[in-house]
Design a protein around this motif. Structure first.
Motif, mmCIF file in Angstrom:
data_model
loop_
_atom_site.group_PDB
_atom_site.id
_atom_site.type_symbol
_atom_site.label_atom_id
_atom_site.label_comp_id
_atom_site.label_asym_id
_atom_site.label_seq_id
_atom_site.Cartn_x
_atom_site.Cartn_y
_atom_site.Cartn_z
ATOM 1 N N ILE A 1 -0.827 -42.267 37.043
ATOM 2 C CA ILE A 1 -0.125 -43.414 36.460
ATOM 3 C C ILE A 1 0.688 -42.972 35.248
ATOM 4 O O ILE A 1 1.833 -43.406 35.054
ATOM 5 N N GLY A 2 0.117 -42.114 34.417
ATOM 6 C CA GLY A 2 0.847 -41.603 33.253
ATOM 7 C C GLY A 2 2.103 -40.856 33.658
ATOM 8 O O GLY A 2 3.161 -41.029 33.044
ATOM 9 N N TRP A 3 1.996 -40.032 34.702
ATOM 10 C CA TRP A 3 3.159 -39.275 35.173
ATOM 11 C C TRP A 3 4.243 -40.215 35.692
ATOM 12 O O TRP A 3 5.432 -40.028 35.422
ATOM 13 N N ILE A 4 3.819 -41.265 36.436
ATOM 14 C CA ILE A 4 4.784 -42.225 36.982
ATOM 15 C C ILE A 4 5.469 -43.001 35.861
ATOM 16 O O ILE A 4 6.683 -43.239 35.903
ATOM 17 N N LEU A 5 4.700 -43.393 34.838
ATOM 18 C CA LEU A 5 5.284 -44.138 33.724
ATOM 19 C C LEU A 5 6.329 -43.301 32.978
ATOM 20 O O LEU A 5 7.334 -43.834 32.505
ATOM 21 N N ILE A 6 6.095 -42.006 32.887
ATOM 22 C CA ILE A 6 7.028 -41.141 32.165
ATOM 23 C C ILE A 6 8.241 -40.776 33.011
ATOM 24 O O ILE A 6 9.388 -40.815 32.538
ATOM 25 N N ASN A 7 8.018 -40.473 34.292
ATOM 26 C CA ASN A 7 9.096 -39.933 35.136
ATOM 27 C C ASN A 7 9.629 -40.910 36.180
ATOM 28 O O ASN A 7 10.713 -40.689 36.719
ATOM 29 N N GLY A 8 8.888 -41.988 36.494
ATOM 30 C CA GLY A 8 9.294 -42.885 37.564
ATOM 31 C C GLY A 8 8.970 -42.284 38.923
ATOM 32 O O GLY A 8 8.511 -41.138 39.039
ATOM 33 N N ILE B 1 -3.058 -47.266 26.124
ATOM 34 C CA ILE B 1 -1.612 -47.081 25.978
ATOM 35 C C ILE B 1 -0.891 -47.432 27.271
ATOM 36 O O ILE B 1 0.160 -48.080 27.266
ATOM 37 N N ILE B 2 -1.477 -47.028 28.416
ATOM 38 C CA ILE B 2 -0.880 -47.351 29.716
ATOM 39 C C ILE B 2 -0.837 -48.868 29.922
ATOM 40 O O ILE B 2 0.192 -49.429 30.323
ATOM 41 N N LEU B 3 -1.964 -49.538 29.637
ATOM 42 C CA LEU B 3 -2.018 -50.998 29.793
ATOM 43 C C LEU B 3 -1.033 -51.693 28.857
ATOM 44 O O LEU B 3 -0.405 -52.694 29.228
ATOM 45 N N PHE B 4 -0.883 -51.159 27.645
ATOM 46 C CA PHE B 4 0.037 -51.756 26.679
ATOM 47 C C PHE B 4 1.471 -51.658 27.179
ATOM 48 O O PHE B 4 2.231 -52.629 27.111
ATOM 49 N N MET B 5 1.864 -50.500 27.695
ATOM 50 C CA MET B 5 3.223 -50.323 28.207
ATOM 51 C C MET B 5 3.483 -51.241 29.400
ATOM 52 O O MET B 5 4.528 -51.890 29.489
ATOM 53 N N LEU B 6 2.518 -51.303 30.328
ATOM 54 C CA LEU B 6 2.681 -52.155 31.511
ATOM 55 C C LEU B 6 2.758 -53.631 31.119
ATOM 56 O O LEU B 6 3.557 -54.393 31.675
#
Length: 415
Positions: free
Chosen positions: A19-26, A285-290
């Motif tokens: 999920i972190g990789w997808i959030l950074i790179n799409g 951090i992931i939940l906050f961004m989403l």
């Protein structure tokens, strides 16, 4: 049992990394594309720039400018901009007859300017030239699809009239049955339907829309209300970000370094629970961004301050819990019993501090405007997610580590 918990932990770590990789790179999956989170978040004027416009009220001998009219115009413009989905606009009075507007991160600036400044005087005019109802009689307006007389689906604006408008429209449709009632916007005829039946339910329809977007814009104008004065644009220009791209990139780098230092401190000082907290904070951090993307939040400098403060509060909650766990371990309890007691003892303290801060956030959001509300949103969202990660995720992950016989040695907890 140990094997099951170890598999569970491995799955959690792999999911976080993916999920972190997808959030950074799409990522692209066939026709479906996930864009990087930095491109999905809306940015405020200080980070991305936007459009700047100054509107001046036109005064006539029969229609003088008053403070009440300017204030009503500001309220109407703000309502229209909110309907466009634009957050964090800057709308302020300038002098006696001017209104200054700054709109961030907007794609079609010209269209937005037309919608903001349009007077939107709606009138239903009978064949005798008399006005039947006006926009003041409209309670609600929405853009919908309906089938026309030929069975073809078309975009229309559906109007719901108030009690006075319903009675006036019913009387007019009865009087002008089989005749034309023109619908005018700012004096221009936008639709001229023939009255085929007496309409008594207060439901009216505006036809002749080009598409659903045009119908939506008109519905928004009508719902937002008519401007009380004629406004002319005396200055229009594009403005750049006050922060600057270079400073923004440095802020992001500084934020990442800060988070990394926090992770290092938690791991070195609290050892096993510190390592678990870095996993939970990563999920935080992931939940906050989403969540920010989901609610359409607009990120500004005060918003960044709110994010930093909320991360600090999330870390603070873990520190309180881990200190309680250490105290329980020093009393001779087992690791699992100490973890349960530590979370239970830390609950009251953390709830008290977070609830008072949450109340302050609600007050700021209710009474504030612009960037103040942006700060309040990030603060409240951060507090809610902080409580969730501290008492649900951290506890579950830590107990899973213990049940997997990985972190069940007291020395790993600094005790």
């Amino acid at each position: 049992m140990e094997l099951k918990n170890r598999v569970k932990l491995s799955a959690i770590l792999v999911i976080i990394l993916i999920i972190g990789w997808i959030l950074i790179n799409g990522m692209s999956l066939g026709n479906y594309k996930i864009i990087p989170v930095k491109d999905a978040i809306n940015y405020g004027l200080d980070l991305t720039g936007g459009v700047y416009v100054v509107l001046e009220a036109e005064e006539t001998e029969t229609d003088p400018i008053t403070d009440e009219k300017i204030n009503r115009a500001i309220a109407t413009i703000r309502q229209r901009i909110d309907a466009l989905g634009v957050s964090e606009p800057v709308i302020a009075r300038q002098g006696d007859t001017r209104i200054r507007i700054s709109i961030p991160n907007i794609s079609d600036q010209q269209e937005a300017l037309e919608l903001i400044g349009k007077t939107a005087q709606l009138e239903f005019v009978g064949p005798d030239g008399e006005t039947v109802i006006t926009g003041e009689h409209v309670m609600d307006s929405t853009a919908v699809y309906q089938n026309n007389s030929m069975g073809i689906q078309e975009a229309v604006v559906s109007l719901k009239l108030n009690e006075e408008g319903t009675q006036a429209f019913a009387q007019a449709t009865q009087e002008f049955l089989n005749q034309v009632i023109e619908i005018k916007l700012d004096g221009e005829v936008i639709s001229a339907p023939v009255v085929n039946a007496v309409i008594t339910d207060g439901q009216a329809v505006i036809q002749g829309m080009g598409d659903i977007d045009e119908a939506g814009n008109l519905a928004m104008l009508i719902k937002g209300g008519a401007l009380p004065v004629q406004l002319d644009a005396v200055e229009i220009r594009t403005i750049g970000p006050t922060l600057g791209q270079d400073s923004f990139d440095k802020s992001l780098l500084g934020g990442m370094i800060g988070v990394a230092l926090v992770f290092a401190f938690m791991f070195l000082y609290y050892r096993a629970p510190g390592f678990v907290s870095t996993i939970a904070l990563s999920i935080y951090i992931i939940l906050f961004m989403l969540s920010s993307v989901a609610i359409g939040y607009t990120l500004t400098l005060p918003g960044i301050a709110g994010i930093i403060l909320s991360i600090g509060m999330a870390v603070d909650a873990n520190v309180i819990i881990f200190e309680r766990i250490r105290e329980e371990l020093k009393l001779g309890k087992s690791v699992l019993a100490s973890v349960d007691a530590g979370f239970k003892r830390g609950f009251t303290t953390i709830i008290d501090s977070n609830v008072t801060t949450l109340i302050a956030g609600v007050v700021l959001f209710t009474l504030g405007s612009g960037s103040v509300r942006g700060f309040a949103v990030t603060l409240m969202l951060g507090i809610i997610l902080s409580l969730f990660t501290s008492f649900v995720l951290t506890k579950r992950i830590l107990k899973t580590f213990i049940n997997a016989s990985i972190l069940n040695n007291k020395k790993m907890y600094g005790a």
